[in-house]
Design a protein around this motif. Sequence first.
Motif, PDB file in Angstrom:
ATOM      1  N   GLY A 145       0.937  -1.308  -0.036  1.00  0.00           N
ATOM      2  CA  GLY A 145       0.031  -0.006  -0.026  1.00  0.00           C
ATOM      3  C   GLY A 145       0.907   1.352  -0.009  1.00  0.00           C
ATOM      4  N   PHE A 146       2.089   1.254   0.845  1.00  0.00           N
ATOM      5  CA  PHE A 146       2.739   2.548   0.836  1.00  0.00           C
ATOM      6  C   PHE A 146       3.501   2.739  -0.610  1.00  0.00           C
ATOM      7  CE2 PHE A 146       7.470   3.565   0.818  1.00  0.00           C
ATOM      8  CZ  PHE A 146       7.339   4.799   1.349  1.00  0.00           C
ATOM      9  N   ILE A 147       3.748   1.808  -1.289  1.00  0.00           N
ATOM     10  CA  ILE A 147       4.235   1.581  -2.590  1.00  0.00           C
ATOM     11  C   ILE A 147       3.325   2.483  -3.602  1.00  0.00           C
ATOM     12  CG2 ILE A 147       5.390   0.665  -4.581  1.00  0.00           C
ATOM     13  CD1 ILE A 147       6.695  -1.313  -2.539  1.00  0.00           C
ATOM     14  N   GLU A 148       2.075   1.740  -3.636  1.00  0.00           N
ATOM     15  CA  GLU A 148       0.995   2.093  -4.640  1.00  0.00           C
ATOM     16  C   GLU A 148       0.926   3.640  -4.279  1.00  0.00           C
ATOM     17  OE1 GLU A 148      -0.154   0.624  -7.228  1.00  0.00           O
ATOM     18  OE2 GLU A 148       0.791  -1.226  -6.755  1.00  0.00           O
ATOM     19  N   GLY A 149       0.766   4.232  -3.028  1.00  0.00           N
ATOM     20  CA  GLY A 149       0.613   5.425  -2.623  1.00  0.00           C
ATOM     21  C   GLY A 149       1.414   6.210  -3.035  1.00  0.00           C
ATOM     22  N   LEU A 150       2.718   5.865  -2.861  1.00  0.00           N
ATOM     23  CA  LEU A 150       3.940   6.818  -3.268  1.00  0.00           C
ATOM     24  C   LEU A 150       4.042   6.897  -4.851  1.00  0.00           C
ATOM     25  CD1 LEU A 150       6.043   8.336  -1.675  1.00  0.00           C
ATOM     26  CD2 LEU A 150       7.599   6.301  -2.293  1.00  0.00           C
ATOM     27  N   LEU A 393      -5.654  -0.648   1.549  1.00  0.00           N
ATOM     28  CA  LEU A 393      -6.309   0.582   1.044  1.00  0.00           C
ATOM     29  C   LEU A 393      -6.361   1.824   1.937  1.00  0.00           C
ATOM     30  CD1 LEU A 393      -9.368  -0.558  -0.582  1.00  0.00           C
ATOM     31  CD2 LEU A 393      -7.464  -0.055  -1.761  1.00  0.00           C
ATOM     32  N   ILE A 394      -6.163   1.579   3.424  1.00  0.00           N
ATOM     33  CA  ILE A 394      -6.119   2.597   4.302  1.00  0.00           C
ATOM     34  C   ILE A 394      -4.620   3.307   4.109  1.00  0.00           C
ATOM     35  CG2 ILE A 394      -6.058   3.115   6.752  1.00  0.00           C
ATOM     36  CD1 ILE A 394      -8.161   1.112   7.115  1.00  0.00           C
ATOM     37  N   VAL A 395      -3.767   2.481   3.981  1.00  0.00           N
ATOM     38  CA  VAL A 395      -2.392   3.107   3.936  1.00  0.00           C
ATOM     39  C   VAL A 395      -2.448   3.963   2.661  1.00  0.00           C
ATOM     40  CG1 VAL A 395       0.011   2.559   3.389  1.00  0.00           C
ATOM     41  CG2 VAL A 395      -1.268   1.165   4.834  1.00  0.00           C
ATOM     42  N   ILE A 396      -2.862   3.759   1.322  1.00  0.00           N
ATOM     43  CA  ILE A 396      -2.783   4.391   0.204  1.00  0.00           C
ATOM     44  C   ILE A 396      -3.620   5.568   0.524  1.00  0.00           C
ATOM     45  CG2 ILE A 396      -3.787   4.459  -2.154  1.00  0.00           C
ATOM     46  CD1 ILE A 396      -3.224   1.534  -2.260  1.00  0.00           C
ATOM     47  N   ALA A 397      -4.798   5.510   1.256  1.00  0.00           N
ATOM     48  CA  ALA A 397      -5.659   6.784   1.435  1.00  0.00           C
ATOM     49  C   ALA A 397      -4.884   7.683   2.347  1.00  0.00           C
ATOM     50  CB  ALA A 397      -7.009   6.308   1.826  1.00  0.00           C
ATOM     51  N   GLY A 407       0.527   8.253   6.348  1.00  0.00           N
ATOM     52  CA  GLY A 407      -0.133   6.784   6.144  1.00  0.00           C
ATOM     53  C   GLY A 407       0.587   5.742   6.141  1.00  0.00           C
ATOM     54  N   VAL A 408       2.033   5.597   6.342  1.00  0.00           N
ATOM     55  CA  VAL A 408       2.599   4.592   6.735  1.00  0.00           C
ATOM     56  C   VAL A 408       2.480   4.199   8.282  1.00  0.00           C
ATOM     57  CG1 VAL A 408       4.911   3.412   7.064  1.00  0.00           C
ATOM     58  CG2 VAL A 408       4.523   4.730   5.128  1.00  0.00           C
ATOM     59  N   ALA A 409       2.386   5.113   9.027  1.00  0.00           N
ATOM     60  CA  ALA A 409       2.231   5.307  10.463  1.00  0.00           C
ATOM     61  C   ALA A 409       0.958   4.466  10.861  1.00  0.00           C
ATOM     62  CB  ALA A 409       2.375   6.313  11.298  1.00  0.00           C
ATOM     63  N   GLY A 411      -0.987   2.633   8.810  1.00  0.00           N
ATOM     64  CA  GLY A 411      -0.746   1.232   8.422  1.00  0.00           C
ATOM     65  C   GLY A 411      -0.224   0.256   9.444  1.00  0.00           C
ATOM     66  N   VAL A 412       0.833   0.780   9.984  1.00  0.00           N
ATOM     67  CA  VAL A 412       1.797   0.136  11.103  1.00  0.00           C
ATOM     68  C   VAL A 412       0.894   0.015  12.198  1.00  0.00           C
ATOM     69  CG1 VAL A 412       3.867  -0.155  12.622  1.00  0.00           C
ATOM     70  CG2 VAL A 412       3.887   0.518   9.944  1.00  0.00           C
ATOM     71  N   VAL A 413       0.118   0.759  12.678  1.00  0.00           N
ATOM     72  CA  VAL A 413      -0.831   0.702  13.865  1.00  0.00           C
ATOM     73  C   VAL A 413      -1.733  -0.119  13.688  1.00  0.00           C
ATOM     74  CG1 VAL A 413      -2.396   2.291  15.241  1.00  0.00           C
ATOM     75  CG2 VAL A 413      -0.086   3.230  14.550  1.00  0.00           C
ATOM     76  N   LEU A 414      -2.481   0.020  12.708  1.00  0.00           N
ATOM     77  CA  LEU A 414      -3.542  -0.847  12.176  1.00  0.00           C
ATOM     78  C   LEU A 414      -3.081  -2.227  12.214  1.00  0.00           C
ATOM     79  CD1 LEU A 414      -5.612   1.018   9.687  1.00  0.00           C
ATOM     80  CD2 LEU A 414      -6.380   0.842  11.917  1.00  0.00           C
ATOM     81  N   SER A 415      -2.011  -2.624  11.566  1.00  0.00           N
ATOM     82  CA  SER A 415      -1.418  -4.005  11.493  1.00  0.00           C
ATOM     83  C   SER A 415      -1.023  -4.486  13.069  1.00  0.00           C
ATOM     84  CB  SER A 415      -0.145  -3.898  10.771  1.00  0.00           C
ATOM     85  OG  SER A 415      -0.452  -3.720   9.329  1.00  0.00           O
ATOM     86  N   LEU A 416      -0.577  -3.595  13.869  1.00  0.00           N
ATOM     87  CA  LEU A 416      -0.320  -3.812  15.184  1.00  0.00           C
ATOM     88  C   LEU A 416      -1.645  -4.196  15.978  1.00  0.00           C
ATOM     89  CD1 LEU A 416       2.614  -1.555  16.272  1.00  0.00           C
ATOM     90  CD2 LEU A 416       2.791  -3.998  15.662  1.00  0.00           C
ATOM     91  N   LEU A 417      -2.721  -3.487  15.763  1.00  0.00           N
ATOM     92  CA  LEU A 417      -3.907  -3.812  16.308  1.00  0.00           C
ATOM     93  C   LEU A 417      -4.539  -4.826  15.895  1.00  0.00           C
ATOM     94  CD1 LEU A 417      -5.645  -0.077  16.261  1.00  0.00           C
ATOM     95  CD2 LEU A 417      -4.556  -1.446  18.249  1.00  0.00           C
TER      96      LEU A 417
END
Length: 573
Positions: A145-150, A393-397, A407-409, A411-417
């Motif tokens: 997602g990070f790559i696609e958003g970037l 998708l949330i990371v991209i958004a 965006g990256v932060a 995604g990481v927080v959601l993944s940890l949750l």
Amino acid sequence: MTISAGPAPNARRILPILEWLPDYRREWLAADVLAGLALWAVMVPEGMAYAGIVGVPPIMGLYTIVPPLVAYALLGSSRLLVVGPDTATGLISAVTVGAIAAQGTGAFNALTSTLAILIGTFFLLFGVLRMGWVATFIPTPVMRGFIEGLVFVTIAGQVPHLLGINGASGDFFTKLWFVLQHLGDASLAPVLTGVLSLTAMLSLRHFAPRIPAALVVAMVATVLVRLLGGEATGIHMVGDLPSGLPRMALPVFDLATLQALVPGALAIVLVGYAEALGGAKAAAQDDDVIDPNQELIAHGPANILSGLFGGFLVVGSLSKTSVAIAAGARTQIANLVAAVFCFLTLVLLTPLFRGMPYPALGAIVIAAMLHLTNTGYLRTLFVRNRWEFVISLIVIAGELTLGVLQGVALGVVLSLLLLIYRTSHPDVAVLGQLPGTEAYRSVQRHPEAVTFPGLLIWRAGGDLFFASIGHFNDELKAALAASRPPTKHVLLDAGSVNLLDTSACDALLKCILQLQRQGMTFAFARVRDNVKERMRLGGIEAAVGPVHFYERVTDGVRAWQKLDDADGLVRSM
């Protein structure tokens, strides 16, 4: 044919280039040289442009190129990653330094170089401390997602160059809205130059992938625009580039200033590391091994040297790596070739780039970013795991609306949750025996599995600790309440339990004692030695009896059947 050599293991560990250089094939050299030329053609004007983003004079963009390329080629674990100036981290640098010095001043320029040295120090420190494990908390969907958003963010920043109009700062949608509002300001000549350059880039990549498309498009566009009249056509050119070797720049060793720079430096390390690791993984070949710790170490000297020679920060660049890959790069030799030509540019070749049109440069970058996108992965992810698809998708958004760091932060927080939720909700299940086998599977997934009246075979589904034992007990009680006929004996399959902490042990003992008071018996199967020791110390072994621990689920089932048969015989007498 390969160039053989035998560097010592210690030398290979310190300088990863020695790992692959002995096996370098001479037939790769032409591709690496051409890729290095393509990088050279892109990095010089890009370095100048990114200097404007950072808020420093254009010459500092050129000073930023050569030392990092050489440092990473020697120390990096990726054979293809290219380090250089970056848009997202450049903006963070400008904001960080701008809080304590005004742009356009010597102090701002000096602090920008100091920030690069500080960033390099953090990179090196984290690498020496082997903190690359942090990358394991950035799962593939977040990184994708990070790559696609970037890709979207970078393309949005390049479209104004492609159309020959002014750009705007802000998030992706701000930039996109600005472009849409000013489409009427676009002139025919720059639009044609940009569109034709982009078409040529994509066509060459598809029909002639071995041709260095970036270099060809840059040269042809420069020559044609110059023949048609240059800037008189309304096409913006790179313009004159100052010549000269970089000078050593001493960092600002003021404690208060360094403390003000630390938060921005750490933010840049986080974003830069995520981008560099994403770029390295995206560029990795089948047999490449990307070492997260070595990536941290390699980015240390790359930034320190850049700052010492009057440049600004660098990170692994997705767009530049894409240029190298598209041009056929095979190894870091391409980066060294680019470094040599960039050095010669500083000394002798700056006039060659005076007439390069910005629309062509934008086309090269856009084509390179399109090479990185992988929408097929998102489609596959949607089928494989909806939750991870949503996180991607949330990371991209988040990147498009809040910024790359946010965006990256997010995604990481959601993944940890999600990780916390999964570990606290083990995949418990009622098990049954598959007909004709000694295999026991979930009856929900395998309706054909046979259960035994009065016996509940219960799978723990994962480690039992303070956060998961509540879910385990609740689900067990629900299964007991739903069992028909009522359960007399519980057999717990603990094969998936590697951890049993004190909280879980106490709660499990309490649950067992409650069931025993209700007339049920309890037994365990496939308990690991360390877990069994915890049960002994916690009183569970004494509560159920040492004989009620079985090596296999089958052994526990047979023991129950014998006991049930004996009870039936007693009742019939």
